[in-house]
Enzyme design. Structure first.
Site, short mmCIF file in Angstrom:
data_model
loop_
_atom_site.label_atom_id
_atom_site.label_comp_id
_atom_site.label_asym_id
_atom_site.label_seq_id
_atom_site.Cartn_x
_atom_site.Cartn_y
_atom_site.Cartn_z
CB VAL A 145 -0.95 0.00 1.22
CG1 VAL A 145 -1.62 1.36 1.40
CG2 VAL A 145 -2.01 -1.10 1.06
CD GLU A 146 2.82 3.73 3.74
OE1 GLU A 146 3.26 4.69 3.10
OE2 GLU A 146 2.00 3.86 4.66
CB THR A 147 6.39 2.24 -1.84
OG1 THR A 147 6.82 0.98 -1.32
CG2 THR A 147 6.61 3.34 -0.81
#
Length: 351
Positions: A145-147
């Site tokens: 989700v972050e990157t």
């Protein structure tokens, strides 16, 4: 007054230098040439010309022994980055309903990429599960989700972003000034030139998007190659995320949430999305007609309500682990997306 005058004298010197056609910063200055790309035309337009920044430089020099000339040089080469403020005021975690927000993260492409990430990092995920007790699928999903598993880590220099938020974003200036302080200390410790470190618009760094203070406290050299690299070492990213979640209270083998039925919304409306921790046990929820619709454990939970269609709100009873993910990002839409992606990766593993 004497200190301010001295700062101004240094600044005037820098102004004189910047008035010359400047193609490179002095060698070994500790400041990245990348800052020349968008440098202000005049010193007075730079952050070095801001009295509050001068106070900050004074603080860094006196409290941390930071080289004053290095900071003067760095701040004189940057100016306000308006896009940072625009993005901070328009975060999708706040503006977009969950049923739209989750499609960016909980989809087949990110699920399959997550499964491949998990396969090639099975050794490190197993190690992290053993040492920290974190479900590997949650670690993978959070990085996803972050990157997008390290594909999108941010392209703007962290120094300018943090400085803009620290001095031109009053609502959270204290927080971002502390993160700017942490970034500069981290840059000195890691021997980064100020301004060369790339990250998100809010100053988050690497494939795990740690803010500088978390990088300082919780990032790990998990592959033990001698240095922490959250941009290129998937092992360091895995160990650091697991360390973060454990530090913030992740409980091994505790469920994340169960779906729930709300029989009388008027009676519990104030309980929906209330607070950042579980508030009632299942007996108490049952008494006000909030009933789990899946097998559950008796630990306390909080009531989460998210829009799952234009005219539909769904409810969950969330355990402490759900709120631990919210320590990473305080949005319930974010936490639910991470955990739904984790479930989808786990389900794909089982096929």
């Amino acid at each position: 007054m004497i200190k301010l005058a001295a700062s101004v004298i240094v600044a005037i010197g820098l102004t004189a230098c910047s008035a010359v056609e400047q193609k490179d910063l002095p060698a070994n200055s500790g400041v990245s040439n990348a800052l020349l790309e968008d440098k202000p035309q005049e010193w007075a337009d730079s952050y070095a010309g801001n009295p509050s920044v001068q106070d900050f430089i004074e603080k860094m020099a006196t409290q941390h022994g930071y080289d004053r000339k290095t900071l003067e040089l760095a701040f004189s080469h940057i100016k306000r980055r308006p896009k940072v403020i625009e993005k901070s005021d328009n975060q999708p975690e706040v503006l977009i309903p969950y049923y739209q927000y989750k499609t960016r993260f909980v989809n087949k492409d990110r699920m399959r990429a997550g499964q491949k990430f998990a396969q090639r990092n099975a050794k490190w995920l197993d190690k992290a599960e053993l040492e920290f007790g974190i479900d590997p699928h949650v670690v993978v999903a959070l990085i996803g989700v972050e990157t997008y598993y390290g594909r999108i880590t941010g392209s703007k220099d962290v120094f300018t972003s943090l400085t803009t938020l620290a001095f031109d974003y009053p609502r959270r200036k204290d927080y971002f000034q502390s993160e700017l302080e942490a970034y500069l200390l981290l840059a000195r410790e890691e021997e980064w030139n100020i301004g060369e470190t790339k990250g998100s618009y809010s100053g988050a760094m690497g494939m795990v998007q740690f803010m500088p203070s978390n990088y300082q406290k919780l990032a790990l050299d998990y592959d033990q190659d001698g240095h922490i690299d959250l941009w290129h070492s998937e092992a360091d990213a895995i160990g650091s995320v697991a360390n973060y979640l454990k530090h913030h209270g992740w409980t091994t083998d505790q469920p994340w949430f169960v779906t729930a039925q709300v029989a009388d919304l008027a009676k519990v409306e104030e309980e929906v999305n209330k607070g950042r921790s579980p508030s009632k046990d299942m007996t108490e929820w049952s008494a006000i007609k909030v009933l789990p619709t899946q097998p559950f454990v008796i630990d306390k939970t909080g009531l989460i309500g998210l829009r799952t269609a234009p005219e539909e709100v769904s409810y969950w009873l969330a355990y402490e682990n759900f709120f631990t993910v919210m320590d990473y990002n305080p949005s319930r839409r974010y936490a639910m997306s991470v955990l739904e992606l984790a479930k989808s990766i786990e389900a794909y593993d089982a096929k």
